[in-house]
Design a protein around this motif. Structure first.
Motif, mmCIF file in Angstrom:
data_model
loop_
_atom_site.group_PDB
_atom_site.id
_atom_site.type_symbol
_atom_site.label_atom_id
_atom_site.label_comp_id
_atom_site.label_asym_id
_atom_site.label_seq_id
_atom_site.Cartn_x
_atom_site.Cartn_y
_atom_site.Cartn_z
ATOM 1 N N LEU A 314 10.684 -10.020 15.226
ATOM 2 C CA LEU A 314 10.029 -10.611 16.200
ATOM 3 C C LEU A 314 8.955 -11.211 16.110
ATOM 4 C CD1 LEU A 314 11.114 -7.453 18.240
ATOM 5 C CD2 LEU A 314 12.605 -9.248 17.936
ATOM 6 N N ILE A 315 7.884 -10.535 15.551
ATOM 7 C CA ILE A 315 6.576 -11.234 15.422
ATOM 8 C C ILE A 315 6.470 -11.293 13.936
ATOM 9 C CG2 ILE A 315 4.091 -10.997 16.006
ATOM 10 C CD1 ILE A 315 4.895 -9.423 18.515
ATOM 11 N N GLU A 316 5.795 -12.214 13.476
ATOM 12 C CA GLU A 316 5.597 -12.470 11.999
ATOM 13 C C GLU A 316 4.030 -13.111 11.830
ATOM 14 O OE1 GLU A 316 7.457 -14.246 7.822
ATOM 15 O OE2 GLU A 316 8.291 -14.870 9.928
ATOM 16 N N ASP A 317 3.301 -12.269 11.313
ATOM 17 C CA ASP A 317 1.975 -12.547 10.868
ATOM 18 C C ASP A 317 1.032 -12.929 12.231
ATOM 19 O OD1 ASP A 317 -0.467 -12.739 9.235
ATOM 20 O OD2 ASP A 317 0.148 -14.667 8.772
ATOM 21 N N GLY A 318 1.589 -12.228 13.311
ATOM 22 C CA GLY A 318 1.139 -12.697 14.613
ATOM 23 C C GLY A 318 1.612 -13.568 15.449
ATOM 24 N N VAL A 319 2.560 -14.304 14.738
ATOM 25 C CA VAL A 319 3.182 -15.617 15.404
ATOM 26 C C VAL A 319 4.703 -14.906 16.079
ATOM 27 C CG1 VAL A 319 4.315 -17.787 15.458
ATOM 28 C CG2 VAL A 319 2.061 -17.206 14.040
ATOM 29 N N LEU A 320 4.939 -15.201 17.411
ATOM 30 C CA LEU A 320 6.039 -14.932 17.934
ATOM 31 C C LEU A 320 7.381 -15.716 17.432
ATOM 32 C CD1 LEU A 320 7.760 -13.457 20.052
ATOM 33 C CD2 LEU A 320 7.448 -14.952 21.852
ATOM 34 N N VAL A 321 8.301 -15.054 16.839
ATOM 35 C CA VAL A 321 9.190 -15.660 15.991
ATOM 36 C C VAL A 321 10.829 -15.560 16.591
ATOM 37 C CG1 VAL A 321 8.129 -16.306 13.830
ATOM 38 C CG2 VAL A 321 9.669 -14.292 14.003
ATOM 39 N N GLY A 322 10.986 -14.623 17.312
ATOM 40 C CA GLY A 322 12.200 -14.164 17.835
ATOM 41 C C GLY A 322 12.519 -13.097 18.993
ATOM 42 N N TYR A 323 13.409 -13.443 19.851
ATOM 43 C CA TYR A 323 13.727 -12.528 20.824
ATOM 44 C C TYR A 323 15.071 -11.476 20.403
ATOM 45 C CZ TYR A 323 10.796 -15.595 23.690
ATOM 46 O OH TYR A 323 9.609 -16.149 24.427
ATOM 47 N N MET A 324 15.123 -10.395 21.187
ATOM 48 C CA MET A 324 16.349 -9.614 20.866
ATOM 49 C C MET A 324 17.375 -9.948 22.018
ATOM 50 S SD MET A 324 14.312 -5.980 20.453
ATOM 51 C CE MET A 324 13.092 -6.219 21.383
#
Length: 473
Positions: A314-324
């Motif tokens: 969902l969050i990678e290294d502080g970056v929003l990358v996905g939703y459920m």
């Protein structure tokens, strides 16, 4: 697959008839399914030296859904037969109307199995379960003369689901669940405090009722109660906070997790809506929702739409990358379902829900995070909490917390509440421990009146500038 997959359910409905009626319900729709469920559950509670509750519940039924755009027609029944299904078809079709739709592709199949099919309730006799609860009561009272009340609960369930889709795909899943909870009340000089511990997962009762397990669980409940017996009034004000590993991830679940569910973001009501690809947390913060961990409380082999569960970042290294995502919201947002379509029972329509949501470990030693705390709170246990999805604001009560000054852990405090908002708290994470833990298996999550089992986890964290509510300093 059995020649008669409907056989476990007490029904004269065959698969061919069910599929024909399902196709009537979903003609011109974008999606839909027939969800059949059979569930058995048992709860035994021992309180104050006697059996307080001994309950057994069994239910079965179906839910029929037809989806068209943002609208879904849903009907359910405790009777599984052709007549009841025909009535459900008429209701579900109200959402479809006369317009033509394109049926969404079926979910991919899976041969993965994350837990046993065995019924945990059958792994011990009723007298044996009562004997364990009685032993817990006696053991707790023997540990400390200040123990005045002991409550112990064993709970187990066995859920069988069958999901039939319009193109004929049939998905089944058998889901066990068990849990042990122990609560202890102690009294000293007229002052009473309590402590609780427990856990479980999608596994049998054997491990839970082993002496090693229930003894350690009981000792932990007593330890927390005794800590709180010596607690001082919590300070109030804005201060840095260090959270312990494991169960404190419930703050992550509530303050952040719900805001990353697809429906809230599609509708623009989440505090994280429209921020995909942006830095929403401190560097080093990586958050996952993972329904594929074997035997965990929040795990599901397939979700309640038939989509295999997944390990979603969902969050990678502080970056929003996905939703459920469930299937409906994923289709409307132009992305793939993530295996997060869950429902409480056949009487409820699925929606995007969390499974096991946790933050990955960092590289800081947990003791160094506490040592860097100049004047704040070290919180290792949490009780209830509330969150406003639209702005991410949360309030959580601490069940075990300590005052820290100049890096030295001092007296325990009681009455502490943590107040903040998820978006800000994410950016104020100043240290991430190397001690990531999952919770012991005791989480339930509520959303729109539906409850499902979930898991949480995190490493120790230092968060700057949270508001701590308590007594005046």
């Amino acid at each position: 697959m059995s020649a008669d997959p409907f056989r476990p359910f007490e029904t004269n409905l065959d698969q061919q008839t069910a599929l024909r009626l399902l196709n009537e319900a979903t003609a011109g729709a974008d999606d839909g399914e027939l969800f059949l469920e059979r569930r058995k559950s048992e709860v035994l509670s021992f309180d104050d030296g006697r059996v307080k509750t001994a309950s057994f519940d069994a239910s079965e039924g179906f839910g029929l859904r037809a989806v068209k755009g943002e609208t879904a027609g849903y009907a359910h029944s405790t009777t599984i037969d052709e007549h009841a299904l025909r009535r459900a078809v008429a209701t579900a079709r109200l959402a479809v109307g006369d317009g033509g739709g394109t049926m969404a592709a079926a979910p991919a199949g899976t041969n993965r199995k994350l837990y046993s099919d065995e019924d945990p309730m059958l792994q011990a006799s009723f007298p044996a379960k009562v004997d364990v609860l009685r032993e817990i009561d006696a053991f707790a009272r023997g540990l400390d003369k200040r123990v005045v009340q002991v409550s112990a609960t064993l709970a187990a369930s066995h859920q069988e689901v069958l999901i039939l889709r319009p193109e004929g795909t049939l998905v089944t899943d058998t889901r066990p669940m068990s849990r042990l909870n122990v609560s202890v009340i102690v009294e000293q000089n007229g002052k009473r405090e309590s402590g609780a511990a427990g856990g479980g997962g999608r596994a049998g009762l054997i491990g839970l009722i082993s002496r090693d397990n229930w003894e350690s669980t009981t000792r932990e409940a007593l330890r927390i109660a005794l800590v709180n017996l010596d607690a001082e009034a919590a300070p109030a004000g804005v201060m840095d906070v260090v959270l312990g590993p494991g169960w404190p991830g419930i703050l992550l679940h509530e303050a952040i997790g719900h805001g990353l569910e697809g429906d809230f973001n599609r509708k623009g009501s989440s505090a994280f809506a429209g921020l995909m690809g942006q830095q929403i947390a401190a560097k080093g913060v990586t958050v996952l929702d993972d329904g594929t961990i074997p035997d965990r409380r929040g795990s599901i082999t397939v979700d309640d739409e038939g989509t295999p569960s997944a390990k979603n970042t969902l969050i990678e290294d502080g970056v929003l990358v996905g939703y459920m995502q469930d299937r409906q919201n994923a289709r409307l947002m132009g992305v793939a379902p993530t295996g997060n379509g869950r429902r409480e029972s056949y009487a409820h329509a699925p929606m995007p829900r969390m499974t096991n949501t946790y933050m990955l470990a960092g590289d800081a030693a947990p003791e160094s995070l506490v040592a860097d705390l100049k004047d704040g709170i070290y919180a290792v246990g949490f009780g209830g909490g509330q969150v406003d999805i639209t702005n991410g604001k949360f309030v959580f009560s601490c069940t075990e917390a300590y005052r820290v000054k100049n890096g030295i852990v001092g007296a325990p405090v009681k009455g502490a509440t943590l107040i903040g908002d998820g978006a800000t708290a994410l950016k104020q994470i100043r240290g991430i421990g190397n001690d990531m833990e999952l919770d012991p298996g005791m989480g339930n999550c509520g959303k729109a009146g539906q409850w499902v089992p979930v898991g949480v986890g995190q490493p120790s964290l230092m968060i700057g500038g949270l508001t701590v509510g308590g007594a005046a300093a």
